[in-house]
Design a protein around this motif. Structure first.
Motif, PDB file in Angstrom:
ATOM      1  N   GLN A   1       0.818  -1.206   0.000  1.00 23.18           N
ATOM      2  CA  GLN A   1       0.000   0.000   0.000  1.00 23.18           C
ATOM      3  C   GLN A   1       0.858   1.266   0.000  1.00 23.18           C
ATOM      4  O   GLN A   1       0.533   2.255  -0.650  1.00 23.18           O
ATOM      5  CB  GLN A   1      -0.927   0.001   1.219  1.00 23.18           C
ATOM      6  N   LYS A   2       1.962   1.218   0.722  1.00 20.69           N
ATOM      7  CA  LYS A   2       2.823   2.397   0.843  1.00 20.69           C
ATOM      8  C   LYS A   2       3.591   2.694  -0.438  1.00 20.69           C
ATOM      9  O   LYS A   2       3.745   3.859  -0.833  1.00 20.69           O
ATOM     10  CB  LYS A   2       3.804   2.204   2.000  1.00 20.69           C
ATOM     11  N   TYR A   3       4.091   1.640  -1.093  1.00 24.00           N
ATOM     12  CA  TYR A   3       4.955   1.848  -2.256  1.00 24.00           C
ATOM     13  C   TYR A   3       4.312   1.428  -3.578  1.00 24.00           C
ATOM     14  O   TYR A   3       4.943   1.530  -4.629  1.00 24.00           O
ATOM     15  CB  TYR A   3       6.270   1.068  -2.089  1.00 24.00           C
TER      16      TYR A   3
END
Length: 205
Positions: free
Chosen positions: A191-193
């Motif tokens: 989700q972050k990257y």
């Protein structure tokens, strides 16, 4: 040959079918000995002998239908043939039990070598299905490298200290569940990257 997409359920059946067949075959033959050409073989060796051509057949069908086998699938197939054949030829189950160790050491070693060069070899084989920024790929590669090395050590500990039956359960369910849980646990990283796929409708707008 161009890559062709096939039904995901069929693909899973071809990939997991031989493993399930090995497990079922072992449960049925584990307590039976076979006398072949004057040599006694335990059920585990007989099931291993049957697993090799079944693995070759399923891989050949998968290649025929999709026009592609991943490097991981090819390496796994080669090790199944080599280590399985050694177990059958020498009537020694230790070679086949060491196969997961060699697979995970090889995969972990390759990923680690790439990291030393500042590259993510994992990105090369998974970028199409998992678009992600470079920083994310490096983090995931590092984690997966250590995870694979850990699985190699765990497999060694299990087959050397536990019964064959316990090892079969571990190989069939433990290793598969371990890989699944690992990737599920990386959801925060994805989700972050993560990036939108270039093929997605939103990305085209």
């Amino acid at each position: 040959m161009a890559k062709t997409k096939i039904n995901p359920m069929l693909k899973m059946a071809l990939e997991m079918g031989p493993i399930v067949a090995f497990f079922i075959g072992y449960l049925k033959l584990k307590d039976i000995s076979f006398l072949i050409a004057g040599t006694e073989y335990q059920g585990f060796i007989i099931v291993t002998a049957a697993f090799i051509p079944l693995m070759v057949l399923s891989s050949a069908i998968l290649w025929k239908l999709t026009g592609h086998l991943s490097k991981m699938q090819i390496v796994t197939l080669v090790l199944v043939i080599v280590m399985g054949s050694l177990s059958v030829w020498l009537n020694d189950d230790r070679f086949f039990k060491m196969k997961p160790t060699m697979i995970y050491l090889l995969f972990g070693g390759v990923l680690g070598f790439g990291l030393l060069r500042g590259k993510s070899y994992l990105k090369v084989v998974m970028e199409e299905v998992l678009p992600m920024r470079q920083e994310g790929w490096m983090i995931l590669t590092k984690r997966l490298c250590f995870f694979f090395l850990g699985l190699a050590l765990l497999n060694e500990a299990i087959w050397r200290s536990q019964s064959t039956e316990n090892w079969v359960y571990f190989k069939t369910f433990g290793l598969t569940a371990g890989v699944f849980i690992f990737f599920i646990s990386q959801s925060g990283l994805f989700q972050k990257y993560g990036e939108e796929s270039k093929d997605s409708p939103d990305a085209a707008e």
